[in-house]
Design a protein around this motif. Structure first.
Motif, PDB file in Angstrom:
ATOM      1  N   LEU A 136       9.666   7.668   0.475  1.00  0.00           N
ATOM      2  CA  LEU A 136       9.384   9.097   0.395  1.00  0.00           C
ATOM      3  C   LEU A 136       9.654   9.618  -1.004  1.00  0.00           C
ATOM      4  O   LEU A 136       9.000  10.537  -1.481  1.00  0.00           O
ATOM      5  N   ASP A 137      10.629   9.020  -1.664  1.00  0.00           N
ATOM      6  CA  ASP A 137      10.989   9.435  -3.018  1.00  0.00           C
ATOM      7  C   ASP A 137      11.382   8.186  -3.800  1.00  0.00           C
ATOM      8  O   ASP A 137      12.506   7.697  -3.684  1.00  0.00           O
ATOM      9  N   LEU A 138      10.443   7.657  -4.577  1.00  0.00           N
ATOM     10  CA  LEU A 138      10.699   6.418  -5.302  1.00  0.00           C
ATOM     11  C   LEU A 138      11.796   6.599  -6.346  1.00  0.00           C
ATOM     12  O   LEU A 138      12.611   5.703  -6.566  1.00  0.00           O
ATOM     13  N   GLY A 143      17.205   5.126  -7.984  1.00  0.00           N
ATOM     14  CA  GLY A 143      18.561   5.577  -8.300  1.00  0.00           C
ATOM     15  C   GLY A 143      19.598   4.918  -7.407  1.00  0.00           C
ATOM     16  O   GLY A 143      20.672   4.512  -7.874  1.00  0.00           O
ATOM     17  N   ASP A 144      19.292   4.789  -6.105  1.00  0.00           N
ATOM     18  CA  ASP A 144      20.203   4.107  -5.176  1.00  0.00           C
ATOM     19  C   ASP A 144      20.396   2.643  -5.571  1.00  0.00           C
ATOM     20  O   ASP A 144      21.509   2.104  -5.509  1.00  0.00           O
ATOM     21  N   SER A 181       5.018   7.022  -7.763  1.00  0.00           N
ATOM     22  CA  SER A 181       5.918   7.380  -8.851  1.00  0.00           C
ATOM     23  C   SER A 181       5.706   8.793  -9.357  1.00  0.00           C
ATOM     24  O   SER A 181       6.361   9.223 -10.298  1.00  0.00           O
ATOM     25  N   GLY A 182       4.779   9.532  -8.753  1.00  0.00           N
ATOM     26  CA  GLY A 182       4.566  10.900  -9.198  1.00  0.00           C
ATOM     27  C   GLY A 182       3.775  10.933 -10.494  1.00  0.00           C
ATOM     28  O   GLY A 182       2.998  10.036 -10.787  1.00  0.00           O
ATOM     29  N   GLN A 183       4.005  11.948 -11.314  1.00  0.00           N
ATOM     30  CA  GLN A 183       3.175  12.100 -12.502  1.00  0.00           C
ATOM     31  C   GLN A 183       3.610  11.207 -13.655  1.00  0.00           C
ATOM     32  O   GLN A 183       2.789  10.673 -14.380  1.00  0.00           O
ATOM     33  N   CYS A 188      10.389   8.709 -12.935  1.00  0.00           N
ATOM     34  CA  CYS A 188      10.570   7.876 -11.748  1.00  0.00           C
ATOM     35  C   CYS A 188      11.596   6.778 -11.999  1.00  0.00           C
ATOM     36  O   CYS A 188      12.404   6.458 -11.133  1.00  0.00           O
ATOM     37  N   LEU A 189      11.572   6.205 -13.194  1.00  0.00           N
ATOM     38  CA  LEU A 189      12.451   5.082 -13.508  1.00  0.00           C
ATOM     39  C   LEU A 189      13.590   5.472 -14.441  1.00  0.00           C
ATOM     40  O   LEU A 189      14.138   4.628 -15.144  1.00  0.00           O
ATOM     41  N   ILE A 190      13.963   6.741 -14.440  1.00  0.00           N
ATOM     42  CA  ILE A 190      14.966   7.186 -15.404  1.00  0.00           C
ATOM     43  C   ILE A 190      16.316   6.505 -15.181  1.00  0.00           C
ATOM     44  O   ILE A 190      17.031   6.179 -16.132  1.00  0.00           O
TER      45      ILE A 190
END
Length: 393
Positions: A136-138, A143-144, A181-183, A188-190
Motif C-alpha cells: 500500500l505504501d512502498l 523504511g521498515d 513508487s509514486g512520482q 520512495c527509497l529515501i
C-alpha cells in the motif's frame, strides 16, 4: 544409461537396472546432475539415496536462506546453530518483511539465532527482503526494511560479530515499481539512500551493500552493488537502472535510481561508478559526476534520454559528452571505459569498447574524450555527406 527428466514418478530403488548396485562414485555423479525438482523425491526413496543426495540437498536449500519473521521459522533457524554441517552451507540469510510490519517482533530470538550462527566463524551475508509484492505504501515498507537492517547490524556490533558479514543484502519486491513508487523514486527509497550513505562509512573493505529491486511487471531486476575500494573510497556497479517513460495516462514520472547514490555521505566517498544495461536521464550523469567527483567511470550498453518538460525524448550521447566537457565534469576522472553507447534512434556514439587511462605525462581523460568527440562528429559528417550524395536531385 539414460534417465528420464523427472524421477519423481517411481522409486529409484525399484528400477529394473538396479541403481543401488551402481558404483558409489557413479551415484555421486548422478546426484550432482539430477534435476533440481527431483531431489526431494529421490530423498524420500530410501535411506541410502537420502544420504547420497545430502550434499546436493544442502547446496540447494541451505545456501541462500530467506526466512519469514514468525516465531516458528526463527526457532527453526535457531536450531541450525547446533548443526555445524548445516551452518557450513549457509552463504546468506535474509529476513522476509511482510507488508504490515511496524516493529520487529521476536527481536531477542533473532539476536540469539544470529549469535548462534556466528559462533561457528562462518562468513554469512545478512539482509532483508520484501515477503510480498503488493504494498500500500512502498516508501513505508522500505523504511521498515531499513529499520530492521539497522537493528540487525547494531546487535552484531554489540556481539562483536560484524567482521563475519561480507555483505548486507536488500531485496525489494513490487508489483510495478514505476506505479508503486509514486512520482519520484528519490522519496520512495529515501530510507535506503540514508542507509547506504551512513553504512558506507562503516563497512570495511571486505564488505559490500547489495541492493536488488524486483519488478513484478516484467522489468529486469535492478541491481546496485556498493563496496569499499579503500578505507575512504567506494565503488558502485549498477545494472538495469532506468528513468521512466511517460505513463499510459500521460502523467510524467522522473524515476531514476541513480538518485540512490546521491546521499551526502555516499557521494563524498564514491569514486568509481560502472553502469550497465540501463537507460538514464541526460542530467543524471552530470549530477553524479558533479557531486561524487568520480575518478573511474564505466558505461556499458547504456541509453540516454532527455526531457522536454512534457515527455521523455531520445537523448544524444554526443551532446551529453559535449555538455559534460564544457562544464568540466570529467576533470577528476583518471580512467573511463565506454562500451556500446547508442541513442534510442540507433545513432552510434561508441561501438565496441573505448577505454582510456591517464598516466603521468600523458594527456588527461578529458583530452582523450575531446578527441573521441571529434572522431564521432567527423564520422557523422561523412555519413551525412554520403546520404546527401545518394539522394535524387
Amino acid at each position: 544409461m539414460i534417465f528420464p527428466k523427472s524421477m519423481s514418478e517411481y522409486s529409484l530403488a525399484s528400477l529394473p537396472f538396479g541403481v543401488l548396485d551402481l558404483p558409489h562414485e557413479l551415484l555421486k555423479i548422478i546426484m550432482i546432475h539430477v534435476d533440481d525438482s527431483s531431489i526431494i523425491a529421490i530423498r524420500s526413496t530410501c535411506t541410502f539415496l537420502r544420504e547420497e543426495s545430502k550434499d546436493r540437498f544442502l547446496a540447494l536449500y541451505f545456501t541462500d536462506i530467506e526466512i519469514k519473521m514468525c516465531k516458528k521459522s526463527l526457532q527453526k533457524l535457531l536450531s541450525f546453530s547446533d548443526e555445524p554441517h548445516l551452518v557450513s552451507q549457509i552463504k546468506s540469510l535474509v529476513f522476509a518483511i511482510p507488508v504490515h510490519y511496524y516493529f520487529p517482533h521476536h527481536l531477542d530470538l533473532i539476536t540469539e539465532a544470529l549469535s548462534g550462527l556466528s559462533q561457528h566463524g562462518k562468513a554469512i551475508s545478512f539482509g532483508v527482503a520484501s515477503e510480498q509484492e503488493n504494498h500500500l505504501d512502498l516508501k513505508l515498507h522500505v523504511g521498515d526494511m531499513m529499520y530492521l537492517l539497522r537493528l540487525l547490524r547494531s546487535r552484531l556490533v554489540e556481539a562483536r560479530e560484524l567482521m563475519n558479514v561480507p555483505s548486507w543484502k536488500i531485496i525489494i519486491r513490487t508489483r510495478d515499481f514505476r506505479n508503486d513508487s509514486g512520482q519520484f523514486v528519490y522519496w520512495c527509497l529515501i530510507d535506503l539512500r540514508r542507509f547506504i550513505g551512513l553504512e558506507a562509512r562503516n563497512i570495511t573493505t571486505t564488505q559490500a551493500i547489495l541492493v536488488e529491486i524486483h519488478d513484478g511487471c516484467g522489468q529486469p531486476t535492478r541491481e546496485i552493488n556498493i563496496s569499499k575500494k579503500t578505507s575512504r573510497t567506494m565503488q558502485a556497479v549498477c545494472i538495469n537502472l532506468n528513468c521512466d517513460v511517460v505513463k499510459p495516462d500521460m502523467s510524467i514520472e522522473a524515476l531514476d535510481e541513480l538518485e540512490v547514490l546521491s546521499h551526502g555521505a555516499t557521494r563524498a566517498a564514491l569514486d568509481s561508478l560502472v553502469l550497465k544495461q540501463s537507460t538514464i536521464r541526460k542530467y543524471s550523469l552530470r549530477h553524479v559526476l558533479n557531486r561524487a567527483r568520480l575518478e573511474n567511470l564505466g558505461l556499458e550498453d547504456v541509453r540516454i534520454r532527455d526531457f522536454d518538460g512534457k515527455n521523455y525524448i531520445p537523448g544524444d550521447w554526443l551532446e551529453t559528452f559535449e555538455d559534460l566537457i564544457i562544464y568540466d565534469f570529467f576533470d577528476s576522472l583518471k580512467s573511463c571505459r565506454l562500451t556500446n553507447l547508442f541513442n534510442d534512434d540507433g545513432e552510434v556514439f561508441v561501438e565496441g569498447t573505448w577505454e582510456f587511462t591517464a598516466t603521468p605525462g600523458s594527456i588527461t581523460v578529458t583530452d582523450a574524450i575531446r578527441t573521441l568527440i571529434s572522431k564521432v562528429k567527423y564520422a557523422r559528417s561523412l555519413r551525412e555527406l554520403a546520404s546527401e550524395a545518394h539522394q535524387p536531385a
